[in-house]
Motif scaffolding. Sequence first.
Motif, PDB file in Angstrom:
ATOM      1  N   ALA A 128       0.818  -1.216   0.000  1.00 32.49           N
ATOM      2  CA  ALA A 128       0.000   0.000   0.000  1.00 32.49           C
ATOM      3  C   ALA A 128       0.847   1.259   0.000  1.00 32.49           C
ATOM      4  CB  ALA A 128      -0.928   0.008   1.214  1.00 32.49           C
ATOM      5  N   ALA A 129       2.123   1.146   0.361  1.00 31.38           N
ATOM      6  CA  ALA A 129       2.979   2.327   0.456  1.00 31.38           C
ATOM      7  C   ALA A 129       3.707   2.635  -0.850  1.00 31.38           C
ATOM      8  CB  ALA A 129       4.001   2.137   1.582  1.00 31.38           C
ATOM      9  N   VAL A 134       4.912   4.038  -9.672  1.00 33.46           N
ATOM     10  CA  VAL A 134       5.808   2.881  -9.735  1.00 33.46           C
ATOM     11  C   VAL A 134       5.047   1.670 -10.278  1.00 33.46           C
ATOM     12  CG1 VAL A 134       7.258   1.333  -8.364  1.00 33.46           C
ATOM     13  CG2 VAL A 134       7.219   3.785  -7.850  1.00 33.46           C
ATOM     14  N   TYR A 135       3.804   1.507  -9.814  1.00 31.34           N
ATOM     15  CA  TYR A 135       2.982   0.426 -10.370  1.00 31.34           C
ATOM     16  C   TYR A 135       2.794   0.620 -11.872  1.00 31.34           C
ATOM     17  CZ  TYR A 135       1.618  -1.400  -5.789  1.00 31.34           C
ATOM     18  OH  TYR A 135       1.622  -1.985  -4.560  1.00 31.34           O
ATOM     19  N   GLY A 136       2.600   1.858 -12.293  1.00 28.36           N
ATOM     20  CA  GLY A 136       2.423   2.122 -13.713  1.00 28.36           C
ATOM     21  C   GLY A 136       3.650   1.764 -14.530  1.00 28.36           C
ATOM     22  N   ILE A 182      -3.485  -5.523  -7.764  1.00 25.83           N
ATOM     23  CA  ILE A 182      -2.337  -5.457  -6.840  1.00 25.83           C
ATOM     24  C   ILE A 182      -2.487  -4.263  -5.889  1.00 25.83           C
ATOM     25  CG2 ILE A 182       0.177  -5.220  -6.729  1.00 25.83           C
ATOM     26  CD1 ILE A 182       0.275  -6.485  -9.521  1.00 25.83           C
ATOM     27  N   MET A 183      -3.046  -3.171  -6.398  1.00 28.33           N
ATOM     28  CA  MET A 183      -3.139  -1.963  -5.567  1.00 28.33           C
ATOM     29  C   MET A 183      -4.221  -2.074  -4.489  1.00 28.33           C
ATOM     30  SD  MET A 183      -2.485   1.037  -8.385  1.00 28.33           S
ATOM     31  CE  MET A 183      -2.167   2.282  -7.152  1.00 28.33           C
ATOM     32  N   ILE A 184      -5.285  -2.851  -4.737  1.00 24.94           N
ATOM     33  CA  ILE A 184      -6.339  -2.949  -3.718  1.00 24.94           C
ATOM     34  C   ILE A 184      -6.158  -4.163  -2.816  1.00 24.94           C
ATOM     35  CG2 ILE A 184      -7.965  -1.748  -5.205  1.00 24.94           C
ATOM     36  CD1 ILE A 184      -9.360  -4.376  -5.753  1.00 24.94           C
ATOM     37  N   ARG A 240     -11.589   2.514  -4.140  1.00 21.42           N
ATOM     38  CA  ARG A 240     -10.207   2.861  -4.497  1.00 21.42           C
ATOM     39  C   ARG A 240      -9.928   2.517  -5.963  1.00 21.42           C
ATOM     40  NH1 ARG A 240      -4.709   2.551  -2.781  1.00 21.42           N
ATOM     41  NH2 ARG A 240      -3.578   3.368  -4.576  1.00 21.42           N
ATOM     42  N   ALA A 241     -10.398   1.360  -6.402  1.00 17.56           N
ATOM     43  CA  ALA A 241     -10.145   0.947  -7.784  1.00 17.56           C
ATOM     44  C   ALA A 241     -10.828   1.890  -8.775  1.00 17.56           C
ATOM     45  CB  ALA A 241     -10.633  -0.483  -7.986  1.00 17.56           C
ATOM     46  N   MET A 242     -12.027   2.353  -8.443  1.00 15.84           N
ATOM     47  CA  MET A 242     -12.740   3.239  -9.358  1.00 15.84           C
ATOM     48  C   MET A 242     -12.093   4.614  -9.452  1.00 15.84           C
ATOM     49  SD  MET A 242     -16.659   2.244  -8.338  1.00 15.84           S
ATOM     50  CE  MET A 242     -17.381   3.438  -9.441  1.00 15.84           C
TER      51      MET A 242
END
Length: 316
Positions: A128-129, A134-136, A182-184, A240-242
Amino acid sequence: MNPEAKEAQTTIKPRSEVDKSIDRGFIWLTRLFALGVAGILLLIAVQVASKSMPAIQMFGLSFLTNSNWNPVNNDYGVLATVYGTIVSALIALILAVPIGVGTAILLSENFLPVSVRTILVFLVELLAAIPSVVYGLWGIFVLIPILSNVGGWLHTYLGWLPIFSTPPQGPGMLPAGIILTIMILPIITAISRDALISLPPELRQAAIGLGATRWETIFQVLVPAAFSGIVSAIMLALGRAMGETMAVTMVIGNSNNISPSLFAPANTISSLLANQFAEASGLQVAALMYAALILFILTLLVNIFAELIVLRVKRL
């Protein structure tokens, strides 16, 4: 009542007026904080609605059924971006819920040594941090090449299915959905784990005492007991995803065409705002604010729906 409790009860001193005043002051302070949060939310909604009023007056509800976005002709609609927002969030939810809830069960039960569980909890929270950019970048340089190879095979042999009907083109709906997954994951895992470990130990002991196996205790007693917390985690992750912007913008392809294929490029409301707000002017600004208002309403509806589910479960 045992003697120790009687002695403790007799030694309790009556509360002074100062203590009572401090309590009343604290209660009023927390009420002000709560009203302040609600006021900020209302202020944001009113400002976004007022800025979007020119677009609302010009396009009305047809804004929701039009997929064109043409600043040259002042022709705007968000059907494609609403579709991209909902589908990418649902893909993330479908992939993240079983993984997140399963990880929460693993980390809340004694399947692993405490030292290993501590490290895993830290690693999950570390996800979450990580900044979304970076994910992109990871999605562009690692995920998309992998999905291109896998997607080519799926399109060749399963291309008759609408979801694999187009060849992989790099950025698209599927990379965006996996990045969102991955982000949620930390949200679903952490909140579900908290809900599971906060259950009273007597619940587990009673189930085992009645002859339930370990798995029966987990899936027929513990998970239903923590269901309201797990649902809250899922709905919070959906919100969060939306609303995720940067990572999705980098991997979704930013196309306003609607396609059932997971490999086709798409767009979300957040990506639309990120891409066009800096250079927008006139009616385009109002159209973007109208799109932001729709995203605001969608997110609000998701949270209200989550609260209704939680309240209904608590009444059962």
